[in-house]
Design a protein around this motif. Sequence first.
Motif, short mmCIF file in Angstrom:
data_model
loop_
_atom_site.label_atom_id
_atom_site.label_comp_id
_atom_site.label_asym_id
_atom_site.label_seq_id
_atom_site.Cartn_x
_atom_site.Cartn_y
_atom_site.Cartn_z
N UNK A 182 0.84 -1.19 0.00
CA UNK A 182 0.00 0.00 0.00
C UNK A 182 0.88 1.25 0.00
N UNK A 183 0.29 2.35 -0.41
CA UNK A 183 1.04 3.61 -0.43
C UNK A 183 1.37 4.09 0.99
N UNK A 184 0.69 3.56 1.99
CA UNK A 184 1.02 3.90 3.37
C UNK A 184 2.38 3.33 3.77
N UNK A 185 2.78 2.25 3.13
CA UNK A 185 4.08 1.63 3.41
C UNK A 185 5.17 2.28 2.56
N UNK A 186 4.89 2.45 1.25
CA UNK A 186 5.86 3.05 0.34
C UNK A 186 5.06 3.72 -0.78
N UNK A 187 5.36 4.96 -1.08
CA UNK A 187 4.55 5.77 -1.99
C UNK A 187 4.32 5.13 -3.36
N UNK A 188 5.31 4.46 -3.91
CA UNK A 188 5.18 3.83 -5.22
C UNK A 188 4.70 2.38 -5.15
N UNK A 189 4.44 1.88 -3.95
CA UNK A 189 3.96 0.51 -3.81
C UNK A 189 5.04 -0.54 -3.90
N UNK A 190 6.29 -0.12 -3.85
CA UNK A 190 7.41 -1.06 -3.95
C UNK A 190 7.68 -1.65 -2.56
N UNK A 191 7.43 -2.93 -2.44
CA UNK A 191 7.50 -3.60 -1.14
C UNK A 191 8.93 -3.62 -0.59
N UNK A 192 9.10 -3.24 0.69
CA UNK A 192 10.43 -3.31 1.30
C UNK A 192 10.81 -4.76 1.62
N UNK A 193 12.07 -4.96 1.92
CA UNK A 193 12.61 -6.31 2.15
C UNK A 193 11.85 -7.07 3.24
N UNK A 194 11.50 -6.39 4.34
CA UNK A 194 10.79 -7.06 5.43
C UNK A 194 9.45 -7.61 4.99
N UNK A 195 8.74 -6.87 4.14
CA UNK A 195 7.45 -7.34 3.64
C UNK A 195 7.65 -8.53 2.70
N UNK A 196 8.67 -8.48 1.88
CA UNK A 196 8.96 -9.61 0.98
C UNK A 196 9.24 -10.88 1.78
N UNK A 197 9.98 -10.73 2.87
CA UNK A 197 10.27 -11.87 3.74
C UNK A 197 8.99 -12.41 4.36
N UNK A 198 8.12 -11.52 4.80
CA UNK A 198 6.84 -11.94 5.39
C UNK A 198 5.97 -12.68 4.38
N UNK A 199 5.94 -12.19 3.15
CA UNK A 199 5.15 -12.84 2.10
C UNK A 199 5.70 -14.22 1.82
N UNK A 200 7.02 -14.33 1.69
CA UNK A 200 7.64 -15.64 1.45
C UNK A 200 7.28 -16.61 2.58
N UNK A 201 7.39 -16.16 3.80
CA UNK A 201 7.09 -17.01 4.95
C UNK A 201 5.62 -17.44 4.92
#
Length: 168
Positions: A16-35
């Motif tokens: 969401x834009x609340x996390x990053x303006x362009x919607x580009x997921x940060x590393x921590x979110x990518x790790x959470x999704x993988x998990x």
Amino acid sequence: QPSDSPPERTVFVECTTAIQADGIAPAGLLTSVRTSITTDPITGLSRQPLGLTDDTLYVLAITRTTLYITITGLSVPAGTLADTQAEILTGLTNYFLGLQPYVDGLDFIADKNDAVTTSSVSTVVQDIVRARGGSVNKVQFGLSPGVFIDYYLLDPGEKGKLGGIIYA
């Protein structure tokens, strides 16, 4: 002939834009999704079906490609220029944010919206200008200001955004 290696899977994550303006997921979110994909959060057991391994799962952030617009010969009734330009900005911003990469065999063909063309960008601008009783001579777009292309196709995981508008 069947392959001996497990299939590769790629998941693109947009936040969401609340996390990053362009919607580009940060590393921590990518790790959470993988998990979340590979492990049941209640039991802690692996969710990987037989033949699929964590080594062939790729969890990547989307990318944003910036597109620039040049509008030549904008003519609108007196006193409406600023409002018209603001509406064009909003229209083009929404148009580019609405583009979605298309995945053959997964996405419905009627929902395909992954190509930017001079015609599609011009239609956004022309509809706004026409509704205000104005006209425009030419609308062009490109990946950098002043360098024009006629067609751009989004790659998997790629989304668009408006980089700016030049009025000439």
